[in-house]
Design an enzyme around this catalytic site. Structure first.
Site, mmCIF file in Angstrom:
data_model
loop_
_atom_site.group_PDB
_atom_site.id
_atom_site.type_symbol
_atom_site.label_atom_id
_atom_site.label_comp_id
_atom_site.label_asym_id
_atom_site.label_seq_id
_atom_site.Cartn_x
_atom_site.Cartn_y
_atom_site.Cartn_z
ATOM 1 C CG HIS A 60 -2.096 0.923 1.126
ATOM 2 N ND1 HIS A 60 -2.270 1.985 1.985
ATOM 3 C CD2 HIS A 60 -3.142 0.961 0.259
ATOM 4 C CE1 HIS A 60 -3.376 2.629 1.670
ATOM 5 N NE2 HIS A 60 -3.928 2.039 0.621
ATOM 6 C CE LYS A 85 -1.326 4.854 -1.912
ATOM 7 N NZ LYS A 85 -1.966 4.281 -0.711
ATOM 8 C CG ASP A 94 18.856 11.004 -10.455
ATOM 9 O OD1 ASP A 94 18.792 9.849 -10.918
ATOM 10 O OD2 ASP A 94 18.808 12.028 -11.153
ATOM 11 C CG HIS A 126 -7.469 8.255 -0.874
ATOM 12 N ND1 HIS A 126 -6.182 8.042 -1.339
ATOM 13 C CD2 HIS A 126 -7.933 7.045 -0.506
ATOM 14 C CE1 HIS A 126 -5.897 6.755 -1.274
ATOM 15 N NE2 HIS A 126 -6.935 6.126 -0.769
ATOM 16 C CE LYS A 140 -4.322 6.883 2.288
ATOM 17 N NZ LYS A 140 -5.632 6.391 2.306
ATOM 18 C CG ASP A 144 -0.442 20.474 20.420
ATOM 19 O OD1 ASP A 144 -1.647 20.330 20.658
ATOM 20 O OD2 ASP A 144 0.463 19.985 21.127
#
Length: 484
Positions: free
Chosen positions: A224, A226, A231, A402, A404, A409
């Site tokens: 899952h 990404k 380089d 979508h 996350k 604070d």
């Protein structure tokens, strides 16, 4: 003949109940959250045969023998590479803020992986801007490109990214692309898969899905993450898959997916590269470790420490869950959370309630409509006790939110690939960045506020008026918590 069928029926019933008893004992003996064990027992007993089959397929974390053995052997050499980062000037705990200091301690003690300063961070929230930025960095690649995604969906600007990768490979750039098998079936059936391989790009299916693997490993275990690394100079991670939202799941009835990516430069990029190397070796057995980062840090410049927090089979258990709990428990004023899939564990639920009950402002933003009906109803089963504890819940109507993110604070944040459900926190290969950068965090919080502006606040008095039908569905789908 009647006696034979009678005997066969009795034998089948006895065999089934012996099987149920065996699975029950196995569930009880497994050391995990009591709520998860009870949920599985209810599924097994309420859904005859189907419940037992579900447990065999999805009930235990089984990576498969070959991958599990690789992951076990890999931990020591990768931990040794991580540990070398402690000698880098970029690791300077004395300059860390209070939020990331404890997280650095936790990750260092459990995985040997420290937080590193000297990064630059750019928050990207427009899909067109994200994809154009990725294309530009690919066009400037000179040595190598490393990518891992859950979903690659052809169409729109995603095709432009594919074309840029093919051009890079043809000019001699080493390109390694790892895509989850279940998440990217359309890509693997498309012409892009063939064209990439013909251009010299190494394209692999992670955790390949096929019927004969049903009893060899857990089929819903997913890659899952990404990650893009170019380089070892530029990196990307966040919630967005390699898709153009204007061409992705347009018939699902939830609107366009709303995502973010973080573009990173500095020593954290080398750590992202190491995580890609880990995933590549789990699949292939081939080891290529990245170079260690340059450690020159200008003390007169902002330090921007970042802790990379990976999770998945073979890595220390529950690390991201621990980081999330630790971050929330350190809040003094506020906690703001966005997540598309909210089915928390009992421990996380109690952490959120306790945080609100000690006077901290806790805000939770989730989509009004979800691409998973089961998750949508299960999420709502938590509304009442959260709101009674003082948590403010917002339902976003501007698409499938979508993103996350967790902002503490308005000074410290967590962003990455992790949903607030058992699948992300316990099962999948995931990645979170813990970011101690007040300017970046304020930008993240302003984005969260814009999500709130496109949401309606759920009010407890009105929520109590919902129908018995809704209450019934909430409780039914709550029972499937272990599968969500």
């Amino acid at each position: 003949m009647d006696k034979f069928y009678h005997f066969l029926t009795i034998a089948s019933i006895v065999l089934y109940w012996v099987l149920v008893a065996g699975v029950t004992i196995r569930v009880v003996l497994k050391r995990r959250a009591v709520s998860v064990s009870l949920a599985w027992l209810m599924i097994i007993y309420i859904l005859p045969v189907v419940g037992v089959a579900c447990y065999f397929l999805f009930g235990e974390l089984n990576l498969g023998r070959t991958r599990a053995e690789r992951a076990k052997e890999m931990l020591a050499p990768f931990a040794e590479w991580f540990a070398k980062l402690n000698d880098c000037h970029a690791h300077s705990p004395e300059s860390f803020g209070r939020h990331i200091y404890r997280i650095d301690e936790l990750c260092n003690n459990r995985l040997g992986l420290p937080a590193l300063s000297g990064n630059t961070l750019s928050l990207q929230s427009s899909p067109d801007d994200i994809l154009h930025s990725i294309i530009e960095d690919i066009e400037n690649a000179k040595s190598h490109i490393r990518m891992v995604f859950y979903i690659w969906h052809p169409g729109g600007l995603a095709d432009s990214v594919a074309s840029a990768l093919i051009r890079a490979a043809k000019r001699g750039v080493d390109v390694k692309l790892l895509l989850d098998s279940a998440g990217s079936p359309r890509f693997f059936r498309s012409q892009w898969y063939t064209m990439m391989k013909e251009s010299g790009i190494e394209v692999l299916q992670a955790l390949e899905v096929s019927p004969w693997r049903i009893f060899l490993r857990r089929l819903d275990l997913r890659q899952h993450r990404k990650i893009i690394v170019i380089d070892d100079k530029v990196g990307y991670t966040g919630s967005m898959n390699l898709v153009d939202p204007a061409y992705f799941k347009q018939s699902s009835g939830v609107g366009q997916w709303v995502d973010i990516m973080v573009r990173v430069t500095g020593p954290t990029v080398n750590v992202l590269s190491a995580i890609h190397c880990w995933d590549w070796e789990v699949e292939t057995g081939s080891r290529t470790m990245p170079q260690l980062p340059e450690c020159r840090i200008d003390p007169n410049e902002p330090q921007h420490p970042v802790q990379v927090v990976p999770s998945g089979p073979g890595m220390p258990e529950h690390l991201i869950s621990q980081v999330l709990t630790l971050a929330i428990n350190q809040a003094n004023k506020s906690v703001c959370i966005t997540t598309p899939y909210f089915v928390p564990s009992a421990d996380l639920l109690e952490t959120l309630k306790m945080t609100a009950q000690r006077g901290i402002k806790v805000e939770l933003i989730i989509p009004l409509k979800n691409d998973s009906i089961m998750v949508q109803w299960a999420s709502r089963s938590f509304y009442t006790e959260l709101m009674e504890a003082g948590v403010e819940i917002y339902e976003f109507y501007g698409g499938l939110l979508h993103t996350k993110s967790v902002v503490i604070d308005e000074q410290f944040c967590l962003v990455g690939t992790v949903n607030m459900d058992m699948r992300s926190l316990w099962l999948n290969f995931e990645l979170t960045l813990a970011i101690d950068d007040e300017a970046f965090t304020k930008e993240m919080y302003w984005l969260q506020k814009s999500y709130m502006d496109a949401s309606h606040k759920v009010k407890l008095k009105e929520w109590h008026k919902r129908s018995m039908y809704s209450r019934f569905l909430e409780r039914v789908f709550y029972l499937f918590n272990p599968l969500l």
